[in-house]
Each structure stands twice: as C-alpha cells, then as structure tokens.
Write an enzyme that holds these catalytic residues in place. Structure first.
Site, mmCIF file in Angstrom:
data_model
loop_
_atom_site.group_PDB
_atom_site.id
_atom_site.type_symbol
_atom_site.label_atom_id
_atom_site.label_comp_id
_atom_site.label_asym_id
_atom_site.label_seq_id
_atom_site.Cartn_x
_atom_site.Cartn_y
_atom_site.Cartn_z
ATOM 1 N N LYS A 170 34.271 -16.331 40.635
ATOM 2 C CA LYS A 170 34.840 -15.415 39.649
ATOM 3 C C LYS A 170 33.780 -14.437 39.169
ATOM 4 O O LYS A 170 32.771 -14.850 38.586
ATOM 5 C CB LYS A 170 35.394 -16.177 38.437
ATOM 6 C CG LYS A 170 36.271 -15.258 37.570
ATOM 7 C CD LYS A 170 36.579 -15.835 36.205
ATOM 8 C CE LYS A 170 35.571 -15.414 35.175
ATOM 9 N NZ LYS A 170 35.577 -13.976 34.859
ATOM 10 N N GLU B 5 21.756 -20.051 35.132
ATOM 11 C CA GLU B 5 20.799 -18.946 34.915
ATOM 12 C C GLU B 5 21.266 -18.230 33.657
ATOM 13 O O GLU B 5 22.285 -17.552 33.670
ATOM 14 C CB GLU B 5 20.814 -17.980 36.102
ATOM 15 C CG GLU B 5 20.447 -18.603 37.442
ATOM 16 C CD GLU B 5 18.999 -19.028 37.530
ATOM 17 O OE1 GLU B 5 18.182 -18.577 36.697
ATOM 18 O OE2 GLU B 5 18.680 -19.841 38.408
ATOM 19 N N CYS C 16 18.724 -9.427 32.517
ATOM 20 C CA CYS C 16 18.204 -10.635 31.859
ATOM 21 C C CYS C 16 16.686 -10.674 31.885
ATOM 22 O O CYS C 16 16.063 -11.369 31.089
ATOM 23 C CB CYS C 16 18.777 -11.874 32.528
ATOM 24 S SG CYS C 16 18.530 -11.860 34.312
ATOM 25 N N GLU D 273 18.764 -12.666 21.845
ATOM 26 C CA GLU D 273 18.899 -11.739 22.970
ATOM 27 C C GLU D 273 19.850 -10.600 22.602
ATOM 28 O O GLU D 273 20.987 -10.850 22.212
ATOM 29 C CB GLU D 273 19.439 -12.491 24.191
ATOM 30 C CG GLU D 273 19.498 -11.613 25.421
ATOM 31 C CD GLU D 273 20.164 -12.297 26.611
ATOM 32 O OE1 GLU D 273 21.178 -12.993 26.420
ATOM 33 O OE2 GLU D 273 19.666 -12.119 27.731
#
Ligand code: NDP
Length: 480
Positions: free
Chosen positions: A174, A249, A283, A384
C-alpha cells in the site's frame, strides 16, 4: 477524472466498496484524480491472489526472477519522463528532483535487487570433531506486506517491494493515499515486464483502513513499513501478538554537526540541500544544525543568504528549488511548529511565511525557514517537523556537540563536518544513529545497511539486509 484503481492479480480493478477518495495536486490545491478507497475485503482479495501466486513464484529460478526485475527497472527508465511528471504533480516536488532522484532511484532499486539476488548466499558451519555439518536454508516467507509514505513515493515503495519479490515472496503493498499515482502506474509496467499475476498486488486507500487490514491480516507474516514513529508504534502493537517479522523505518530529527575545521564552502552548499531538499520532507534531512561557536556568526549570515536565494515555485518551473508541501494538512502542521518555535523564544532568521506563486495561488507553498534556538529541550528541537524548517544552535566543544546531537528520542542519521580524522572516528562511534555521514549527505550506496536506532525504527533495509529480512533462515544440521 483519472481513477487510481487497485492492481490485484495482475489487473486493475475498483475497490469492492466502489468508494473513492479525492487526490489533490499540492501545487494547485485542486482535486485531480480519484483513489480507490479499499477496505479489508480488498486486502483479502490481494492476499488470496498473492497466496495463489506464491508456490510458482517462490520456485521460479533466481535467473528468471532476476530477469523480470531487471526488465521492470528498464521499463521504469524508459518511462522516466512520464513517471517524474506524475510524481511532481502528485507530491508537489520539483520535477527536476523527480527526474534526477526519485524515478532513477526507483529503477535502481529493481536493478539492484535483481542483481543482488543472484549473489545472495547463506552460511555453512562445520562442527569440527562432532562430525556435523550445518547450513542455513533461506526461504521466502510467503505473503508479506509493504507500506510506504508520501515523501519519496515510488522511491520508497520500490525500495520495499523489489527485495520482497526478488527473495521469492508475494506482496500486498500500500502506498500512501496522499501520493498513490506512481505506484498505480507501476502496475502497467509490472504487467509489461511479465511479472506473473498475483506476485505484487497494490491496494490503495487510507492507512487506518487498508493499511491496518494488511498489518492485521493473520497470514501476512512480515511487514515492512516506512512512515511516522506514531504509526510505527501502532503497527508494532497490532503485529506483536501475531509474532510477525517487522521492519520499521520511522521518523528522524537528524543533527548536522559543523566544526570550524571543515571545508566551509562544501559544507555550506550541502547544508542548504540537507535542510531543504524535497521541501525538507526527507526523513534524513538535517533538521537540527549545531555549529561551532567560532564560526557561528559567519555561518548564520552565509547560510541565510544562500537560503534566501532558493527559488520557490511550481514543481514544473525549471528554476524551482522548493516546490509545494504535500498537503494542506501538512502545511498547517509545519506552520504550527513555526508558531511553537516562536513561543519557545526561537528567533526566525529567515522565512516562516506562506508564499503565493503566480498562477498557483492555492498551492501549498512555504518559505524555507531558519530558526535560531538556545535550548535543546524545546519542542522544535525534539519533535519531527518534516518540512522546510531547520534550527541552528551553537556549541563550544565536541563533547557538548555530541550531547546535543544525542539528546533526542530519534536516531536515524547524523552529518558531521570536520577534517579531523580522530574526531570523525570518535563521533562515528558515539553518535546514536543508524547512519553517519562525514563531509557529505544523502550519499547512498544501496549495498549498505539502512535504518535507525532509538525511536527511528527497528531493523535494517538495504543490500543483503533487506534480503535477509524477507527470508526465513533455517538451520539444517547433518551428522555424518
Ligand atoms: P504515516 O506514518 O502517516 O504513513 C505512512 C504509511 O502508513 C502510509 O501509507 C499510511 O497510509 C500508512 N498508515 C497510516 N496509518 C496506518 C495504520 N494504522 N496501519 C497501517 N498503515 C498505516 O507517515 P507519512 O506518510 O506522514 O510519512 C512521513 C513520515 O515517514 C515521517 O515521520 C518520516 O520521518 C517517515 N519516513 C521515514 C523514513 C525512514 O526511512 N526512516 C523515510 C521516509 C519517511 P495513508 O498515508 O494512506 O494514511
């Protein structure tokens, strides 16, 4: 309007519910296509197709599997312009970036794993004196799930599915519902390349519905996920009682340590990129800059000047360095962080404002933003943002720099700028991150292990690590 259908058992099809989601073009703020809103029923259909395909695919010779992966790589390359345009439109990133990085890397992922599988070997251990010989059988797992985010859509999608199928698994995958277009287009390429039906099934829809159904499916035995840390936590919680193999991850808050003894000009040019490439939505972006006090004033001046020269514009304009953020929600989230930083006494050295691009007035454009901070323990240093926002703090000593760098819950990557070899070795050992770049950034050799420590993830991808993840090792011990 273009419809993004699921690709199940080698054919494009609507979701069983027949429902559709809107797909936005971030550079204009307009809906330009519809996405199949899949449910667990579609995931079950995809799983069934994958399960049926598995016996034949897992026993297809390595040479034949490799040939198909190399063919997919070639077809991605042949379609580079078309795929890059689709990626830029779907994600808001500069077309130049999609052409130079995203699509070539998607092709490289298939090429790399098409070749790597021909070299993948397992170990043998002779127990001398006991007259036994051990060898490790590495078999494909079966049906595996791959879930990828929106920032590098085809790049990260293929980074997962290529090793999964190279190793002989069948896949239910997905992509993010925010950027489904290139994964959709990949379906055609898979068919053209002769990938047997059912080997790779692509299901579209939302994370909490379609993504969750993949993770919760009891017979999908391994999940490779890239995305936010919160989602990763949720996935781990869902998968743990079923003892699924997990590769996570997750997010990053990566330090960029700049020492006075570095190659200043190179550092400056690369630091602009590591801060703002892909609108800061990578990232691995170095979102926390720590600069040695003796060069801090000069650095701030030079950095702000370079940042102010970046051109913000439509993804399709050749001069554009910074395109649109991926969605309205994300733009608002990033803006909210800028407000948080201000409330924490962060000093805006540059940017912080929305940008109106002529002809694209409803697009999601934001200035690259540079914020000077004094403390490490504020939200803008700890959380973040995943947008075009970078902070700057100064340090006096190497040990202070190290402490600041390690003082977050994340541990994905770090960049160090220095010409001191001893410092390079000391910091490489002590930085709590899965990747350390010294005098460079986002320099990737696909053979190397990739992943994070701490809240940035579990497990490693890349090279043989990915092939190990997607296989089940079994010890066979023979007495003679
Ligand atoms: P999300 O975690 O929101 O989503 C990632 C993927 O997971 C999407 O496909 C999403 O679907 C899906 N998803 C969401 N909820 C669930 C669920 N309950 N079960 C299963 N799947 C779910 O991340 P973003 O897409 O916002 O991506 C940004 C994040 O990804 C950042 O934190 C970034 O650091 C991280 N990232 C990490 C990388 C790494 O290698 N460590 C590389 C790139 C990004 P949908 O979008 O359709 O809801």
């Amino acid at each position: 309007m273009k419809k993004i259908q699921n690709y199940i058992n080698g054919t494009y099809q609507d979701s069983t519910s027949g429902a559709w989601l809107d797909n936005y073009n971030p550079s204009t703020g307009k809906v330009y296509s519809k996405i199949a809103k899949s449910t667990s029923e579609d995931v079950v259909k995809a799983y069934d197709a994958a399960k049926t395909a598995f016996p034949a695919w897992s026993t297809t010779t390595i040479e034949d599997r490799s040939k198909i992966l190399l063919k997919i790589a070639e077809l991605i390359e042949t379609n580079l312009d078309h795929l890059a345009e689709a990626e830029a439109k779907d994600n808001g990133k500069p077309l130049s970036l999609a052409k130079a990085v995203d699509i070539p890397r998607a092709s490289a992922n298939f090429r790399f794993f098409g070749n790597a599988i021909t070299q993948f070997a397992s170990e043998a251990h002779e127990s001398v004196g006991l007259n036994t010989m051990n060898f490790t059988l590495r078999s494909p797992i079966g049906v595996v799930g791959c879930i990828s985010p929106w920032n590098l859509p085809l790049y990260l999608f293929t980074w997962k599915v290529a090793p999964a199928i190279a190793a002989g698994n069948c896949v239910v995958a997905k992509p993010s519902e925010v950027t489904p277009m290139t994964a959709y287009l990949l379906g055609e390429i898979l068919t053209k390349a002769g990938l047997p039906k059912g080997v790779l099934n692509i299901v579209h829809g939302t994370g909490p519905e379609a993504g969750q159904a993949i993770v919760a499916h009891p017979d999908i035995k391994a999940i490779s996920f890239t995305g936010g840390t919160k989602t990763g936590e949720h996935i781990a919680r869902t998968a743990a009682p079923m003892f699924k193999k997990l590769s996570l991850e997750l997010g990053g808050k990566n330090p960029n340590l700049i020492f006075a003894d570095c190659d200043y000009d190179k550092m400056l040019a690369v630091t602009v990129k590591s801060s703002f490439a892909n609108q800061g939505q990578i990232c691995l972006c170095g979102s926390r800059i720590y600069v040695e006090e003796s060069i801090a004033e000069q650095f701030k001046k030079d950095f702000v000047k370079k940042v102010s020269e970046l051109h913000i514009g439509s993804p399709f304009e050749a001069a554009t360095n910074i395109g649109a953020l991926v969605s309205k929600e994300h733009l608002e989230k990033v803006e909210n962080y800028i407000e948080i930083a201000k409330s924490e006494d962060g000093k805006i050295l540059y940017g912080g404002e929305r940008v109106s691009v002529k002809g694209f007035e409803n697009g999601y454009y934001l200035q690259p933003t540079v914020i000077e901070v004094e403390h490490n323990n504020c939200r803008i240093q700890q959380e973040e943002v995943f947008g075009p926002v970078v902070t700057i703090m100064t340090f006096k000593t190497e040990s202070e720099a190290l402490q600041l760098a390690n003082g977050v819950r994340y541990g994905l990557s770090a960049t160090v700028w220095t010409n001191n070899l001893n410092r390079t070795m000391r910091l490489s050992k002590q930085l709590e991150t899965g990747i350390v770049w010294v005098n460079t950034w986002l320099n990737r050799d696909l053979r190397t292990p990739f992943g994070g420590m701490k809240d940035s993830g579990v497990g490693r991808e890349g090279g043989f690590e990915a092939l190990r993840f997607f296989t089940e090792p079994k010890n066979v011990c023979i007495s003679y």
